[in-house]
Design a protein around this motif. Structure first.
Motif, mmCIF file in Angstrom:
data_model
loop_
_atom_site.group_PDB
_atom_site.id
_atom_site.type_symbol
_atom_site.label_atom_id
_atom_site.label_comp_id
_atom_site.label_asym_id
_atom_site.label_seq_id
_atom_site.Cartn_x
_atom_site.Cartn_y
_atom_site.Cartn_z
ATOM 1 N N VAL A 1 -28.193 12.149 26.518
ATOM 2 C CA VAL A 1 -29.010 11.785 27.264
ATOM 3 C C VAL A 1 -30.123 10.608 27.151
ATOM 4 C CG1 VAL A 1 -30.514 12.827 29.036
ATOM 5 C CG2 VAL A 1 -28.339 14.149 28.233
ATOM 6 N N ILE A 2 -30.846 10.952 26.150
ATOM 7 C CA ILE A 2 -31.885 10.222 25.850
ATOM 8 C C ILE A 2 -31.519 8.734 25.612
ATOM 9 C CG2 ILE A 2 -33.615 9.404 24.082
ATOM 10 C CD1 ILE A 2 -34.189 12.659 23.879
ATOM 11 N N ALA A 3 -30.167 8.533 24.755
ATOM 12 C CA ALA A 3 -29.762 7.174 24.662
ATOM 13 C C ALA A 3 -29.136 6.658 25.811
ATOM 14 C CB ALA A 3 -28.497 7.536 23.622
ATOM 15 N N MET A 4 -28.487 7.359 26.811
ATOM 16 C CA MET A 4 -27.975 6.629 28.102
ATOM 17 C C MET A 4 -29.131 6.280 28.889
ATOM 18 S SD MET A 4 -24.980 6.531 28.091
ATOM 19 C CE MET A 4 -24.383 6.601 29.880
ATOM 20 N N LEU A 5 -30.274 7.030 28.841
ATOM 21 C CA LEU A 5 -31.348 6.809 29.905
ATOM 22 C C LEU A 5 -31.924 5.467 29.191
ATOM 23 C CD1 LEU A 5 -33.058 10.074 30.677
ATOM 24 C CD2 LEU A 5 -31.546 8.526 32.143
ATOM 25 N N SER A 6 -31.997 5.380 27.828
ATOM 26 C CA SER A 6 -33.026 4.185 27.363
ATOM 27 C C SER A 6 -32.040 2.912 27.612
ATOM 28 C CB SER A 6 -33.077 4.306 25.849
ATOM 29 O OG SER A 6 -31.908 4.573 25.245
ATOM 30 N N SER A 7 -30.596 2.919 27.380
ATOM 31 C CA SER A 7 -29.636 1.791 27.641
ATOM 32 C C SER A 7 -29.908 1.380 29.018
ATOM 33 C CB SER A 7 -28.426 2.010 27.444
ATOM 34 O OG SER A 7 -27.869 3.345 27.996
ATOM 35 N N LEU A 8 -29.893 2.450 30.007
ATOM 36 C CA LEU A 8 -29.986 2.057 31.492
ATOM 37 C C LEU A 8 -31.507 1.564 31.695
ATOM 38 C CD1 LEU A 8 -28.513 5.087 33.353
ATOM 39 C CD2 LEU A 8 -27.569 2.891 33.054
ATOM 40 N N ALA A 9 -32.616 1.844 31.118
ATOM 41 C CA ALA A 9 -33.807 1.054 31.190
ATOM 42 C C ALA A 9 -33.720 -0.211 30.684
ATOM 43 C CB ALA A 9 -34.847 1.950 30.664
ATOM 44 N N VAL A 10 -32.946 -0.544 29.593
ATOM 45 C CA VAL A 10 -33.005 -1.908 29.163
ATOM 46 C C VAL A 10 -32.275 -2.863 29.980
ATOM 47 C CG1 VAL A 10 -32.120 -3.254 27.424
ATOM 48 C CG2 VAL A 10 -33.636 -1.335 26.737
ATOM 49 N N ALA A 11 -30.971 -2.194 30.576
ATOM 50 C CA ALA A 11 -30.186 -2.908 31.296
ATOM 51 C C ALA A 11 -31.129 -3.356 32.729
ATOM 52 C CB ALA A 11 -28.913 -2.249 31.838
ATOM 53 N N GLY A 12 -31.956 -2.462 33.148
ATOM 54 C CA GLY A 12 -32.773 -2.783 34.303
ATOM 55 C C GLY A 12 -33.496 -4.006 34.093
#
Length: 62
Positions: free
Chosen positions: A5-16
């Protein structure tokens, strides 16, 4: 499970952030909703290295 979950949220933040960078400061426009984030991304766009026309010709494959 928490790591995923943390990895997915961080990757979404970087993509944003990448999308915001490409959509606004990279083209020289201001971010409409978050001016402070636009300033930060604008400084990153100004600091990015740019090739001049004569330098770009040296890198072309012949």
């Amino acid at each position: 499970m928490l790591f995923i979950v943390i990895a997915m949220l961080s990757s979404l933040a970087v993509a944003g952030l990448v999308i915001l960078y490409v959509a606004f400061p990279h083209r020289g426009e201001k971010v409409p909703a978050l001016p402070w984030l636009g300033d930060v991304l604008g400084r990153a766009a100004d600091a990015a290295p740019v090739l001049d026309e004569d330098e770009a010709e040296l890198l072309r494959l012949r």
